[in-house]
Write a protein that holds these residues in place. Structure first.
Motif: not given
Lengths: 367, 367
Positions: B17-21, B23-24, B27, B36, B39, B331
């Motif tokens: 996937v291009p980006f890990v969010g 929220e991931t 978790r 935050r 992004a 990031r």
């Protein structure tokens, strides 16, 4: 300064659209519809809890969505008694059908469907260069046996089958659908579109076997949950297939408000029951109006009633045009012999009163 | 019972996937971020009028969207002084980039971009079988001349160029961009991604010539308008190109609440000014924090500050990991030499206080 260099496939595609929206018609007509009962939307609206959740999420919409749709997948998994690994959430069934077509349809790939079934699926297949092969409806029902035979003879990697069906509202029982799944040819995937399943009688959906690689089942929040404009639906599939969507999907493509609304809607079983009851009542009302005017309503397992106008396409089209001229948005099937019918979505009491008043007038004007 | 028969292309694609969010990550970490700011979302939120419009639209979300996006296109056309025929509205720039890739990229088609530019564009190109060809950044700026030369030598139908740039925050002035447009090779389309343009100084965007067939310009409601989770953006293109999106787009794919929110946001110029001011202040604050810690902030025309950590990727990665360990979501660029930097989004005063407290601690731990 020449134009863009489109791929040969895209160059060959028409710029037609699967559906003209009611707003487009309203602009062309210069006045609004009085009854919006043409797109199988749920006029009874979303759950008040879903509305509240979406309104609250509007404040947080500066954040991208969770691209894994984790919380919704967990809730759906619990709801269906399956693993979140068997679920893919996407931008409505339309969006998910597009991803399936992209994954399985190459130039000249044969895809089996029924003549007159969901045009947006056809749009996606054609959009990836596929070749649609079709079988006719039988007695206004999709015909599993001929679909399976066609898929086998054409070596189609994909079959589309909706249960209940749109645009006819007819359905097969769970045993028939399970038998169809069992008979899917090797290396063929059955797309089982269950957008309307919440309106169908008990015993219409076969039990979910999420690890069955022969079928992907699509469900949506657009119909019974009243969230068509939120663009959120899901597929239930064998885990490797569910995972494969990651190769092509728009990972951050699901609306954050839609995620919140879907979670709340799923938890509000009482609202779903309320909607089911209201829809059943409305469908009975539409059927009664049809009969009172000498037309024949088909039995339905959906939130719409398909009405046989008793003659040919031209007559059904004239009935449709008459209703539209009287500010009632309805649609009709595209293909013979189903296009002897018009299709009316379950409406409010006001919607039905408008229909009840207009229909005799329309028919009298055509006599 | 074998699996689905994927196309050879899809079979070959990775499931990355291009980006890990965030929220991931939350978790995985087992606890939420305190700030935050990773992004490039607008922590200052959408216009209160947009929030109100979206909340009101939540009640009407049982209706599909207007697939023509008529009202929003009309408002955007008035805003930019162009025709609605030159506008295509879609599911964020991400969604629109996917459509552009689908229209122009075939197997082995060369596509020109900068090494380390927007990964989601690369994802779409690879997803249609294209071959990415790249030129390096020059002094942390994308390099129009080498992009053009590469596109010409590779006969690429597509060039990607972001102004201002992400992930570096650098920019070219309008004259340089206009010169680039003028020099686009025949039968090549320049994708000019202006997602951050509202934050840039006057004189960064060349005047819009909507009928210029050499360029499609993308704008979004995700950044300055604070609606990333609503998934709505638009392209400005020569009318035949704008129309060609109808061949491939998901016609009912834009969220109805997003349409309403975007209309309201566009009309609230005062909120946009407020956000611009808050972002400028936050970026100055981030730059000051960086300098106070011996790091070098790059000048920015966006809502983020890219901070040169002064050593190699491993060091920047360690700084990033240290911030994440202290519950700050940030990031960093993916590719050398840009990956000597971390990227910090304009945050609230609270966000900056958290950063200001954490950064010395992180650097001390690495000393």
């Amino acid at each position: 300064m020449s134009g863009p260099r489109y791929t040969p496939l895209v160059e060959s595609l028409p710029s037609t659209v699967p559906f003209v929206g009611p707003e487009t018609q309203e602009r062309a007509r210069g006045r609004p519809f009085r009854a919006r009962i043409g797109a199988n939307e749920s006029v009874f609206g979303p759950s008040p809890r879903a509305i509240e959740a979406m309104a609250a999420a509007a404040r947080e919409v500066w954040k991208y969505c969770d691209p894994e749709n984790h919380d919704l997948k967990a809730a759906l998994a619990a709801h269906h008694g399956i693993s979140p690994d068997n679920i893919v959430v996407g931008e409505g069934i339309d969006g998910l059908l597009g991803y399936v077509a992209r994954m399985l349809v190459d130039k000249e790939t044969s895809v089996a469907t029924s003549l007159g079934a969901y045009p947006t699926f056809n749009y996606h297949v054609a959009g990836y260069g596929g070749r649609l092969v079709t079988v006719p409806y039988v007695d206004d029902h999709e015909d599993p046996e001929s679909l399976l035979a066609l898929a086998a003879s054409e070596q189609a990697p994909l079959i589309y089958f909706a249960n209940p069906d749109n645009p006819m509202g007819t359905w097969h029982d769970a045993a028939a659908v399970q038998a169809m799944i069992e008979a899917v040819p090797d290396a063929t995937l059955l797309v089982l579109d269950e957008a309307y399943i919440e309106f169908a009688p008990e015993g219409t959906a076969p039990p979910i076997d999420a690890e069955d690689p022969r079928v992907i089942r699509f469900r949506t929040f657009s119909k019974a949950h009243g969230m068509a404009g939120a663009r959120i639906g899901y597929g239930i599939a064998e885990r490797n297939l569910a995972l494969a969507f990651n190769k092509v999907r728009n990972h951050f493509g699901v609306n954050r408000m839609a995620q919140a609304g879907a979670l709340a809607a799923l938890a509000d079983g009482a609202w779903l029951e309320h909607v089911r009851g209201s829809v059943a009542e409305a469908c009975e009302g539409i059927a009664a109006i049809a009969r009172a005017n000498g037309l024949t309503p088909l039995a339905t397992a959906t939130n719409f009633v398909t009405i046989d106008c008793g003659r040919d396409q031209a007559y059904a089209r004239a009935v449709l045009d008459g209703l539209i001229a009287r500010d009632i948005f309805v649609r009709m099937p595209f293909v013979a012999p189903q296009n002897r019918c018009i299709r009316v979505t379950a409406g409010t009491a006001d919607d039905l009163a408008i229909l009840s008043e207009a229909l005799p007038d329309v028919l009298a004007s055509l006599a």
